[in-house]
Write a protein that holds these residues in place. Structure first.
Motif, short mmCIF file in Angstrom:
data_model
loop_
_atom_site.label_atom_id
_atom_site.label_comp_id
_atom_site.label_asym_id
_atom_site.label_seq_id
_atom_site.Cartn_x
_atom_site.Cartn_y
_atom_site.Cartn_z
N VAL A 84 0.82 -1.29 0.17
CA VAL A 84 0.07 -0.11 0.05
C VAL A 84 0.86 1.35 0.00
CG1 VAL A 84 -1.75 1.50 1.50
CG2 VAL A 84 -1.97 -1.08 1.15
N PHE A 85 1.96 1.15 0.83
CA PHE A 85 3.03 2.37 0.87
C PHE A 85 3.48 2.60 -0.25
CE2 PHE A 85 7.13 3.70 1.62
CZ PHE A 85 6.92 5.19 2.25
N MET A 86 3.96 1.44 -1.33
CA MET A 86 4.70 1.49 -2.43
C MET A 86 3.73 1.98 -3.67
SD MET A 86 6.85 -2.25 -2.20
CE MET A 86 7.94 -2.43 -1.03
N TYR A 87 2.71 1.53 -3.63
CA TYR A 87 1.66 1.98 -4.66
C TYR A 87 1.13 3.39 -4.28
CZ TYR A 87 1.27 -2.22 -7.28
OH TYR A 87 1.38 -3.44 -8.23
N PHE A 88 1.00 3.81 -3.15
CA PHE A 88 0.94 5.29 -2.73
C PHE A 88 1.90 6.13 -3.25
CE2 PHE A 88 1.06 8.82 -0.08
CZ PHE A 88 -0.46 9.59 -0.23
N ASN A 89 3.20 5.83 -3.17
CA ASN A 89 3.92 6.72 -3.72
C ASN A 89 4.06 6.94 -5.19
OD1 ASN A 89 5.08 7.33 -1.10
ND2 ASN A 89 6.51 5.25 -1.10
N ILE A 90 3.93 5.71 -5.94
CA ILE A 90 3.69 5.65 -7.38
C ILE A 90 2.26 6.59 -7.81
CG2 ILE A 90 3.51 4.20 -9.45
CD1 ILE A 90 4.89 1.99 -7.83
N TRP A 91 1.31 6.18 -7.08
CA TRP A 91 0.09 6.81 -7.39
C TRP A 91 0.13 8.54 -7.06
CZ3 TRP A 91 -3.69 9.47 -4.46
CH2 TRP A 91 -4.97 9.72 -4.86
N SER A 92 0.90 8.80 -5.95
CA SER A 92 1.04 10.22 -6.04
C SER A 92 2.04 10.88 -6.93
CB SER A 92 1.83 10.53 -4.37
OG SER A 92 1.07 9.91 -3.63
N MET A 93 3.04 9.98 -7.40
CA MET A 93 3.81 10.63 -8.52
C MET A 93 2.94 10.96 -9.72
SD MET A 93 7.27 8.47 -7.90
CE MET A 93 8.01 9.27 -9.54
N CYS A 94 2.10 9.97 -10.25
CA CYS A 94 1.05 10.05 -11.14
C CYS A 94 0.38 10.97 -11.24
CB CYS A 94 0.37 8.70 -11.50
SG CYS A 94 1.36 7.30 -12.16
N GLN A 95 -0.25 11.56 -10.14
CA GLN A 95 -1.17 12.55 -9.71
C GLN A 95 -0.31 13.84 -9.64
OE1 GLN A 95 -4.49 12.18 -9.13
NE2 GLN A 95 -4.46 10.14 -9.58
N SER A 129 9.18 9.42 -19.41
CA SER A 129 9.20 8.21 -20.43
C SER A 129 7.69 8.11 -21.01
CB SER A 129 9.77 7.12 -19.81
OG SER A 129 9.14 6.57 -18.76
N GLU A 130 7.49 7.34 -22.00
CA GLU A 130 6.19 6.86 -22.37
C GLU A 130 5.78 6.02 -21.43
OE1 GLU A 130 4.14 5.39 -26.56
OE2 GLU A 130 5.91 5.74 -26.48
N LYS A 131 6.44 4.93 -21.19
CA LYS A 131 5.90 4.05 -20.33
C LYS A 131 5.29 4.68 -18.80
CE LYS A 131 9.10 0.58 -21.72
NZ LYS A 131 10.02 -0.22 -21.42
N PHE A 132 5.70 5.60 -18.44
CA PHE A 132 5.34 6.29 -17.15
C PHE A 132 4.08 6.80 -17.29
CE2 PHE A 132 4.93 9.98 -14.30
CZ PHE A 132 5.02 9.26 -13.11
N PHE A 133 3.80 7.29 -18.48
CA PHE A 133 2.66 8.27 -18.73
C PHE A 133 1.57 6.84 -18.99
CE2 PHE A 133 5.38 11.72 -19.52
CZ PHE A 133 4.75 12.74 -18.70
N ARG A 134 1.84 6.10 -19.67
CA ARG A 134 0.83 4.80 -20.05
C ARG A 134 0.48 4.36 -18.85
NH1 ARG A 134 2.29 0.82 -22.59
NH2 ARG A 134 4.51 0.94 -22.74
#
Length: 312
Positions: A186-197, A229-234
């Motif tokens: 949950v903590f890992m995905y929250f960091n990734i989700w925050s970066m995407c937001q 990168s394109e992968k990050f946005f996808r």
């Protein structure tokens, strides 16, 4: 039903019509009106209320609530955790280009498969454990005690209750550990989700998600996705990341609910064990009392016979 009602109305009319008008019915009666005649009738047969109260009072409500909470928590954890792990495999394969190496015995995909089998075991094991705890709760209620007697319950019930208390405490510690372990993804995905937001705020910065930081791959492998990168946005635009993150959150909530259910079971089992202990002492007291009364009765009978013999 209508024929019986009309018969009752006719009998009431023959007796006295004036006694039913005006009429106020009690809470457990129904008001019937037919041709200007008003009658209060009880929908339940005599003794039904006492029977219902006895049935409701004999239910182990504490164990029943704890069982429902346990099943809800385990179902939420197992279902959401399984789907979240499947979503994690898709994210690793689609965006980090991580594939399973046949030569490695223990990689991240093997670990995920092991975790899925553990989830299967938890679902089956805690279903049986919940049934055992619920049955134990039923066997300490008044209805079962009246049916089988105090001695049979206190003789084997105390050992069973003490053993279930030990298991409930052990499983409580297990669910605390599972809750803490579920908090890591949950903590890992929250960091990734925050970066995407906040992707618009990190355009100028070169931030990367490296799997080596999370111990997913070895140090020699370089599997990362950077913000530009394109992968990050996808990955950020896909539903896989958002769904997997929320599934892990639901699994965390389910693990917490299961831990709370174990606390409820501990309280119910402790109360049942205390009752059985007191019942055992009371049973011994009743046995001693009845034995003494029997001895006094025998002594009195013997003296009465002696007096009768001496009189005759």
């Amino acid at each position: 039903m209508n024929d019986k009602l009309h018969i009752l109305l006719r009998r009431a009319a023959l007796q006295s019509v004036t006694t039913f008008s005006p009429l106020r019915c009690s809470t457990n009666e129904l008001l019937f009106q037919d041709s200007g005649l008003t009658v209060c009738l009880c929908p339940c047969p005599p003794g039904c209320k006492e029977c219902c109260e006895r049935c409701v009072g004999s239910l182990p409500w504490a164990s029943l609530i704890a069982t429902i909470l346990l099943y809800m928590g385990v179902a939420l954890f197992c279902g959401c955790g399984h789907e979240a792990l499947s979503g994690t495999v898709g994210i690793l394969q689609n965006y980090f280009e991580l594939i399973k190496n046949p030569g490695e015995l223990l990689d991240v995909f093997t670990i995920i498969d092991i975790l899925k089998y553990i989830i299967y075991g938890l679902a089956g094991g805690f279903f049986v454990f919940g049934v055992l705890l619920l049955v134990e709760g039923f066997f300490t209620t008044g209805a079962i005690r009246d049916l089988y007697g105090e001695f049979k319950i206190t003789a084997c019930g105390r050992c069973l209750t003490a053993f279930l208390m030990f298991l409930a405490y052990l499983f409580f510690l297990v669910w605390i550990g599972v809750t803490a372990f579920t908090g890591l993804p949950v903590f890992m995905y929250f960091n990734i989700w925050s970066m995407c937001q906040n992707a618009s705020l990190v355009d100028g910065a070169n931030l990367c998600l490296d799997l080596r930081q999370f111990g997913v791959v070895s140090i020699s492998e370089e599997k990362k996705v950077c913000t530009g990168s394109e992968k990050f946005f996808r990955m950020c635009e896909s539903n896989e990341l958002d769904l997997t993150f929320h599934l892990f959150v639901c699994a965390l909530a389910g693990a917490g609910a299961a831990a709370i259910a174990m606390v409820h079971f501990l309280m119910a089992l402790a109360a049942n064990w205390g009752y059985l202990k007191d019942a055992s002492r009371m049973q011994k007291y009743e046995d001693i009392k009845s034995k003494e009364e029997q001895e006094l009765h025998d002594i009195h009978s013997t003296r009465s016979k002696e007096r009768l013999n001496a009189y005759t």
